[in-house]
Enzyme design. Structure first.
Site, PDB file in Angstrom:
ATOM      1  N   ASP A  31       0.771  -1.237   0.000  1.00  0.00           N
ATOM      2  CA  ASP A  31       0.000   0.000   0.000  1.00  0.00           C
ATOM      3  C   ASP A  31       0.808   1.296   0.000  1.00  0.00           C
ATOM      4  O   ASP A  31       0.686   2.123  -0.900  1.00  0.00           O
ATOM      5  CB  ASP A  31      -0.789  -0.037   1.307  1.00  0.00           C
ATOM      6  CG  ASP A  31      -2.210   0.313   1.091  1.00  0.00           C
ATOM      7  OD1 ASP A  31      -2.925  -0.504   0.501  1.00  0.00           O
ATOM      8  OD2 ASP A  31      -2.575   1.427   1.507  1.00  0.00           O
ATOM      9  N   ASP A  70       0.527  -9.772   4.009  1.00  0.00           N
ATOM     10  CA  ASP A  70      -0.863  -9.517   4.419  1.00  0.00           C
ATOM     11  C   ASP A  70      -1.895  -9.895   3.350  1.00  0.00           C
ATOM     12  O   ASP A  70      -3.068 -10.064   3.670  1.00  0.00           O
ATOM     13  CB  ASP A  70      -1.052  -8.034   4.776  1.00  0.00           C
ATOM     14  CG  ASP A  70      -0.075  -7.561   5.847  1.00  0.00           C
ATOM     15  OD1 ASP A  70       0.422  -8.413   6.607  1.00  0.00           O
ATOM     16  OD2 ASP A  70       0.183  -6.343   5.916  1.00  0.00           O
ATOM     17  N   MET A 125      -0.327 -11.864  12.173  1.00  0.00           N
ATOM     18  CA  MET A 125      -0.165 -10.547  11.525  1.00  0.00           C
ATOM     19  C   MET A 125      -1.181 -10.330  10.412  1.00  0.00           C
ATOM     20  O   MET A 125      -1.972 -11.211  10.089  1.00  0.00           O
ATOM     21  CB  MET A 125       1.238 -10.426  10.943  1.00  0.00           C
ATOM     22  CG  MET A 125       2.282  -9.973  11.941  1.00  0.00           C
ATOM     23  SD  MET A 125       3.847  -9.695  11.059  1.00  0.00           S
ATOM     24  CE  MET A 125       4.813  -8.944  12.365  1.00  0.00           C
TER      25      MET A 125
HETATM   26  O1  F6P Z   1       2.634  -5.404   6.402  1.00  0.00           O
HETATM   27  C1  F6P Z   1       3.385  -6.456   6.901  1.00  0.00           C
HETATM   28  C2  F6P Z   1       3.389  -6.455   8.408  1.00  0.00           C
HETATM   29  O2  F6P Z   1       4.148  -7.571   8.845  1.00  0.00           O
HETATM   30  C3  F6P Z   1       2.004  -6.461   9.054  1.00  0.00           C
HETATM   31  O3  F6P Z   1       1.402  -7.723   9.051  1.00  0.00           O
HETATM   32  C4  F6P Z   1       2.333  -5.933  10.422  1.00  0.00           C
HETATM   33  O4  F6P Z   1       1.232  -5.277  10.991  1.00  0.00           O
HETATM   34  C5  F6P Z   1       3.433  -4.935  10.159  1.00  0.00           C
HETATM   35  O5  F6P Z   1       3.992  -5.283   8.905  1.00  0.00           O
HETATM   36  C6  F6P Z   1       4.524  -4.902  11.192  1.00  0.00           C
HETATM   37  O6  F6P Z   1       5.362  -3.843  10.875  1.00  0.00           O
HETATM   38  P1  F6P Z   1       6.845  -3.666  11.458  1.00  0.00           P
HETATM   39  O7  F6P Z   1       7.757  -4.513  10.638  1.00  0.00           O
HETATM   40  O8  F6P Z   1       7.118  -2.221  11.260  1.00  0.00           O
HETATM   41  O9  F6P Z   1       6.833  -4.104  12.879  1.00  0.00           O
END
Ligand code: F6P
Length: 324
Positions: free
Chosen positions: A103, A128, A170
């Site tokens: 996104d 996701d 996640m």
């Molecule tokens: O978009 C991928 C993702 O792993 C999501 O599932 C999760 O909410 C987010 O990224 C976690 O982000 P970060 O790597 O910044 O902790």
């Protein structure tokens, strides 16, 4: 078109390397030069470029993460940042880019394209699977298998102790990963933002489980945009059902690692080639998509970032039906 840039941006996903490899090799096969942009959009701003030849992408197909590294750049959200990025791309002679991400990555490309004449094509890469217009995003299948493997292990200890485990999966605001993994592990309940009614079924299960002996359970909880949400949910259940032995497990970033599954490698390779072909076809601001049994499609960035990827309602109904 003579020289293209390729970058990975946002959260990493298994299979991104396979996409980098496919983009590089397809571009070279079609007589283009390729430059790797390291650390996502931040690398564009910092001029963090590396030439990619066919052999530079050898030995990465099966590796998790991204060899180009990735970042979420706050500076790219500013006009000054984007101007710097443009100047660097011009200086390097890059006349089009392939961005592998989700996104935020496509929104960044869209904003950039409004002011500058460098076309961008996107490849969806996120565990996701939340992009509208594509059935599939790179990394989803590997993450799904990682979740299933982890939950199968938790199931052993849950059964030995007659415990109920609340396991957070996640997916940001999207419940696709949670729903599919829940079905794959035979979860007693699945909580996802898209189908609130499944919460009632959790209650029904708990009432049953409360009475029965020798009963363990797996409840898959989508993080729903709030990491750690599962803790609150499990606490409430513990208070309402003091006789239940409740435990919580947050799977976390293990879901983002590991070597990509065959499905992810094939999807990444197919979409990598399609991205180069799209650029050669003068396409811009579109995301490569896989629809209807893995056929290539093009979706405007505008749509891809705006609308939500609907969950599979069939799976929700199946969960309700067979969870007796
Ligand atoms: O978009 C991928 C993702 O792993 C999501 O599932 C999760 O909410 C987010 O990224 C976690 O982000 P970060 O790597 O910044 O902790």
């Amino acid at each position: 078109l003579e020289k293209i840039g390729v970058l990975t941006s946002g959260g990493d996903a298994p299979g991104m390397n396979a996409a980098i490899r496919a983009v590089t090799r397809a571009a070279i096969a079609k007589k283009l030069k390729v430059v790797g942009i390291r650390h996502g959009y931040q690398g564009m701003i910092d001029g963090d470029f590396v030439p990619l030849r066919a052999r530079d992408v050898s030995g990465i197909l099966h590796r998790g993460g991204t060899v180009l590294k990735t970042a979420r750049s706050a500076e790219f959200r500013t006009e000054e940042g984007r101007e710097k990025a443009y100047q660097n791309l011009k200086k390097e002679g890059i006349d089009a880019c392939v961005v592998i991400g989700g996104d935020g990555s496509f929104t960044g490309a869209l904003v950039f394209s409004q002011d500058y004449d460098i076309p961008f094509v996107g490849i969806p890469g996120t565990i996701d699977n939340d992009m509208y217009g594509t059935d599939y995003t790179i990394g989803y299948d590997t993450a799904l298998n990682t979740v299933v493997e982890a939950v199968d292990k938790i199931r052993h200890t849950a059964a030995s102790h007659d415990r109920i485990f609340f396991i957070e999966v996640m997916g940001r605001e999207a419940g696709l990963l949670a729903l599919s993994s829940g079905i794959a592990v035979g979860a007693e309940a699945i909580l996802i933002p898209e189908a609130k009614r499944l919460e009632i079924e959790l209650d029904q299960f708990l009432k049953k489980g409360y009475k029965e002996k020798d009963r363990s359970g797996i409840v898959i909880v989508a993080e729903g945009g709030e990491t750690g949400r599962v803790i609150k949910i499990a606490k409430a259940v513990e208070e309402n059902y003091p006789n239940l032995d409740v435990r919580v497990s947050i799977l976390g970033h293990i879901q983002r690692g590991g070597k990509p599954s065959a499905r992810d490698r094939i999807a990444a390779t197919k979409m990598g080639v399609a991205a180069v072909e799209a650029l050669l076809d003068d396409q811009k601001s579109i995301m490569i998509a896989l629809v209807k049994n893995f056929a290539i499609d093009h979706v405007p960035f505008k749509k891809a970032v705006k609308l939500n990827h609907a969950i599979d309602e069939d799976l929700v109904q199946i969960q309700s039906l067979i969870n007796i």
